[in-house]
Design an enzyme around this catalytic site. Structure first.
Site, PDB file in Angstrom:
ATOM      1  N   HIS A 202     -64.376 -25.806  -1.577  1.00 63.72           N
ATOM      2  CA  HIS A 202     -64.790 -25.881  -0.174  1.00 63.72           C
ATOM      3  C   HIS A 202     -65.164 -27.304   0.219  1.00 63.72           C
ATOM      4  O   HIS A 202     -64.927 -27.726   1.360  1.00 63.72           O
ATOM      5  CB  HIS A 202     -65.951 -24.927   0.094  1.00 63.72           C
ATOM      6  CG  HIS A 202     -65.546 -23.492   0.113  1.00 63.72           C
ATOM      7  ND1 HIS A 202     -64.533 -23.028   0.927  1.00 63.72           N
ATOM      8  CD2 HIS A 202     -65.988 -22.409  -0.570  1.00 63.72           C
ATOM      9  CE1 HIS A 202     -64.387 -21.729   0.745  1.00 63.72           C
ATOM     10  NE2 HIS A 202     -65.249 -21.335  -0.166  1.00 63.72           N
TER      11      HIS A 202
ATOM     12  N   ARG B 179     -56.079 -22.626  18.311  1.00 62.61           N
ATOM     13  CA  ARG B 179     -56.670 -21.321  18.015  1.00 62.61           C
ATOM     14  C   ARG B 179     -57.676 -20.989  19.118  1.00 62.61           C
ATOM     15  O   ARG B 179     -58.606 -21.753  19.353  1.00 62.61           O
ATOM     16  CB  ARG B 179     -57.377 -21.345  16.663  1.00 62.61           C
ATOM     17  CG  ARG B 179     -56.486 -21.697  15.473  1.00 62.61           C
ATOM     18  CD  ARG B 179     -57.315 -21.676  14.187  1.00 62.61           C
ATOM     19  NE  ARG B 179     -56.532 -21.963  13.009  1.00 62.61           N
ATOM     20  CZ  ARG B 179     -56.437 -23.170  12.445  1.00 62.61           C
ATOM     21  NH1 ARG B 179     -57.085 -24.200  12.978  1.00 62.61           N
ATOM     22  NH2 ARG B 179     -55.707 -23.358  11.364  1.00 62.61           N
TER      23      ARG B 179
ATOM     24  N   ASN C 129     -49.514 -20.074   5.712  1.00 59.61           N
ATOM     25  CA  ASN C 129     -50.630 -19.494   4.954  1.00 59.61           C
ATOM     26  C   ASN C 129     -50.518 -17.975   4.915  1.00 59.61           C
ATOM     27  O   ASN C 129     -50.598 -17.345   3.854  1.00 59.61           O
ATOM     28  CB  ASN C 129     -51.964 -19.908   5.570  1.00 59.61           C
ATOM     29  CG  ASN C 129     -52.203 -21.404   5.505  1.00 59.61           C
ATOM     30  OD1 ASN C 129     -51.458 -22.123   4.854  1.00 59.61           O
ATOM     31  ND2 ASN C 129     -53.214 -21.869   6.187  1.00 59.61           N
ATOM     32  N   ASP C 130     -50.349 -17.365   6.088  1.00 62.48           N
ATOM     33  CA  ASP C 130     -50.224 -15.908   6.131  1.00 62.48           C
ATOM     34  C   ASP C 130     -48.856 -15.446   5.658  1.00 62.48           C
ATOM     35  O   ASP C 130     -48.738 -14.394   5.024  1.00 62.48           O
ATOM     36  CB  ASP C 130     -50.493 -15.387   7.542  1.00 62.48           C
ATOM     37  CG  ASP C 130     -51.981 -15.222   7.809  1.00 62.48           C
ATOM     38  OD1 ASP C 130     -52.739 -15.047   6.836  1.00 62.48           O
ATOM     39  OD2 ASP C 130     -52.386 -15.261   8.979  1.00 62.48           O
TER      40      ASP C 130
ATOM     41  N   ARG D 289     -54.930 -13.909   0.425  1.00 60.05           N
ATOM     42  CA  ARG D 289     -55.311 -15.321   0.407  1.00 60.05           C
ATOM     43  C   ARG D 289     -56.673 -15.555  -0.218  1.00 60.05           C
ATOM     44  O   ARG D 289     -56.895 -16.525  -0.929  1.00 60.05           O
ATOM     45  CB  ARG D 289     -55.312 -15.873   1.835  1.00 60.05           C
ATOM     46  CG  ARG D 289     -54.277 -16.950   2.046  1.00 60.05           C
ATOM     47  CD  ARG D 289     -54.563 -17.777   3.272  1.00 60.05           C
ATOM     48  NE  ARG D 289     -54.681 -17.004   4.485  1.00 60.05           N
ATOM     49  CZ  ARG D 289     -55.065 -17.527   5.633  1.00 60.05           C
ATOM     50  NH1 ARG D 289     -55.383 -18.795   5.691  1.00 60.05           N
ATOM     51  NH2 ARG D 289     -55.149 -16.791   6.725  1.00 60.05           N
TER      52      ARG D 289
ATOM     53  N   CYS E 247     -47.098 -24.441  11.297  1.00 53.02           N
ATOM     54  CA  CYS E 247     -48.504 -24.792  11.524  1.00 53.02           C
ATOM     55  C   CYS E 247     -49.407 -24.387  10.364  1.00 53.02           C
ATOM     56  O   CYS E 247     -50.619 -24.332  10.515  1.00 53.02           O
ATOM     57  CB  CYS E 247     -49.009 -24.167  12.824  1.00 53.02           C
ATOM     58  SG  CYS E 247     -48.897 -22.364  12.890  1.00 53.02           S
TER      59      CYS E 247
END
Length: 565
Positions: free
Chosen positions: A191, A289, A450-451, A461, A498
């Site tokens: 993180h 977003r 990512n998805d 994920r 993206c």
């Protein structure tokens, strides 16, 4: 002093020069005593009160982080709340209290056992041990009436050096004051590393115990690209680092070495992201977003509030394209004014366009009205809109029809509006497989890697045990990307990306070779990706893509890409 270099893992392509400020938060944690005769009932009550107070702090911290850094980064604090309320952990603390430990010592002992378990797993699971430490230290501080260390107002030019930095620590860092940070432990997916990229901070992690030899007040150069920490740098080294920090940012469109235009845009999670995106040379916004407008409040934003936010983004880029994703909220996010279902797996449930065409239809209509008005807000306003989680042609048609019907309503009311460029996110296998059927109905595709990787590989994920499966370098994911681009050929349909993959300069040549027209990423990597685009020859890039698409395994993909560097 003689210049020396320590090596770790660079996590941002940035350099910084500054003075070491050691951060040692663990020094004040109490050592657990031998069990004593305590009032277990009173200590259990103290523990419950501390949990409630810590949860309030986490909710406030989540809200601040979402506003300052981004919604995606702020989601880490949702995981902290889960740890705080995890039955295995809370039962362990209760048992320790009943065995005779005061509450703060029971918390320290129990959480430390879980920290060690996570560390022994290694890899990304080991990196999540910092989340447990963060929750542990917060609880101990609350129970001990301790003051939180403030990292938000360090002297300008500070380089924070620590054993590790938790999400709570990193979220406090002010890029205007902090020249970078360096840690003994950590990895590229920790993180702290993710926050460093979002905050555009030079950062190195995983330097090892040798870092302990660097004293407070020492001058250092942080090279977040190579992973080198230069201690007591020469004047020449400092000048070179300062020059590197002053990145040659292209504030104009970029093209490949043989003249093919590639748009390099930024992902935006809050309005606060607009300034850094402009400063780093983004051509526009590839993913705006909209969730931040709807979260952490008791009622939804009205039409005018949304309109003003969209216009602010359009004005920031003065004719540059701004791609807005309509609301993508499901059962994984707490929204008090929505009747969100309690789903076992909200990522496969009622979210995105499924809610916009169903239970959130009124909310969707208000958002569409604001978007159509924003598209007509000024000459040269360049607004595009995309729908999330589209899986069927019926969803696509229904979404487009909603825009057209709302436009007719606004016309009837005499309200200025304009239908924007219209597209969909490609993030489900269904969207990739059906891209040839979708292409005639849209102006563009935006691939959310990512998805897409998560759904193509059936690898959640957030599940560290299967994180290697859910990598966008997996051949199946690359072929899904290729299928999407191929489906758009011959149609008046451009293709963007993206996801995290778009912001990796080492993959830029491959993505150009696959036929991407636009790449959108965290603002911090925009200059590096623009530089990579300018060095790319499309014929060589297509050859690389063809070789990669023949690979059978992720390891083969990695080998081809490494040989091509």
């Amino acid at each position: 002093m003689t210049e020396r270099t320590l090596s770790g893992i660079g996590v941002t392509p940035l350099s910084g020069v500054g003075t070491v400020v050691w951060y040692r938060p663990d020094a004040d944690l109490p050592e657990p005593p031998a069990p004593v005769d305590v009032d277990a009932e009173a200590e259990l009550a103290r523990f419950e009160d501390a949990r409630a107070a810590a949860e309030d702090e986490l909710e406030a911290e989540r809200e601040r982080t979402a506003e300052r850094v981004g919604e995606e980064e702020a989601a880490v604090f949702d995981a902290h709340v889960q740890f705080l309320n995890d039955p295995q952990i809370t039962d362990g603390v209760s048992d320790a209290i009943e065995s005779g430990l005061p509450a703060e010592h029971a918390v320290q002992e129990t959480f430390t056992e879980f920290v060690e378990q996570f560390e022994n797993m290694g890899g990304r699971m080991g990196e999540r041990a910092d989340d447990l430490r963060d929750v542990r230290d917060r609880l101990v501080r609350v129970l001990s009436d301790g003051e939180r260390v403030d990292l938000s107002s360090l002297p300008e030019g500070s380089v924070v050096v620590a054993e590790r930095l938790t999400p709570s620590d990193t979220a406090q860092l002010d890029p205007e004051r902090v020249a970078g940070f360096v840690t003994v432990t950590g990895g590229r997916t920790s993180h702290a590393a993710i926050f460093a990229r979002s905050l555009a901070l030079p950062a190195i992690v995983g330097v090892g115990e040798e870092l302990q030899s660097v004293e407070d007040g020492t001058e250092v150069v942080v090279d977040g690209e190579s992973g080198d920490l230069v201690v007591d740098p020469s004047d020449e080294r400092k000048e070179a680092a300062a020059a590197a920090a002053d990145v040659d940012i292209r504030h104009e469109a970029v093209e490949t070495a043989d003249g093919v235009d590639i748009e390099v845009a930024a992902n935006i999670g809050t309005l606060a992201d607009l300034g850094p995106a402009v400063d780093r040379g983004a051509d526009g916004v590839g993913l705006f977003r909209t969730e931040f407008l709807f979260l952490d409040r008791e009622s939804p934003p009205d039409e005018d509030e949304q309109y003003e936010a969209y216009v602010e983004a359009l004005e920031s880029f003065d004719g540059g394209r701004v791609v807005v994703r309509t609301l993508d909220i499901g059962g994984d996010k707490p929204v008090p004014y929505l009747d969100l279902p309690d789903e076992e797996n909200p990522f496969l449930g009622e979210r995105g366009i499924r809610r916009s065409l169903g239970p959130d239809a009124d909310l969707f209509e208000t958002q569409v009205r604001a978007l159509l008005r924003a598209a007509a807000s000024a000459d040269g306003a360049n607004l595009s809109v995309m729908l999330p989680l589209v899986s069927t042609v019926e969803e696509l048609r229904a979404g487009r029809e909603r825009f057209e019907s709302v436009a007719a309503d606004l016309d009837a009311e005499g309200v200025a509006n304009e239908l924007p460029e219209f597209g969909i996110m490609v993030e489900t296998p269904a969207a990739a497989f059906m891209a040839d059927q979708f292409a005639p109905h849209v102006d563009f595709f935006s691939i959310g890697t990512n998805d897409l990787a998560q759904y193509v590989m059936a690898a959640e994920r957030g599940n560290e045990r299967v994180s290697e499966l859910g990598d966008y370098r997996q051949p199946a994911v690359l072929r899904a990307i290729d299928a999407t681009v191929s489906a758009a050929e011959g149609e008046d349909c451009w293709v963007g990306m993206c996801g995290e993959m778009a912001g990796d300069p080492d993959l830029t040549e491959l993505l150009v070779g696959l036929g991407l027209d636009e790449l959108s990423m965290s603002a911090v990597t925009v200059p590096q990706v623009k530089a990579a685009v300018a060095e790319t020859d499309t014929a060589d890039a297509r050859d690389l893509a063809e070789r990669v698409l023949q690979a059978d395994t992720k390891a083969e993909v990695a080998e081809i890409l490494t040989l091509d560097q």
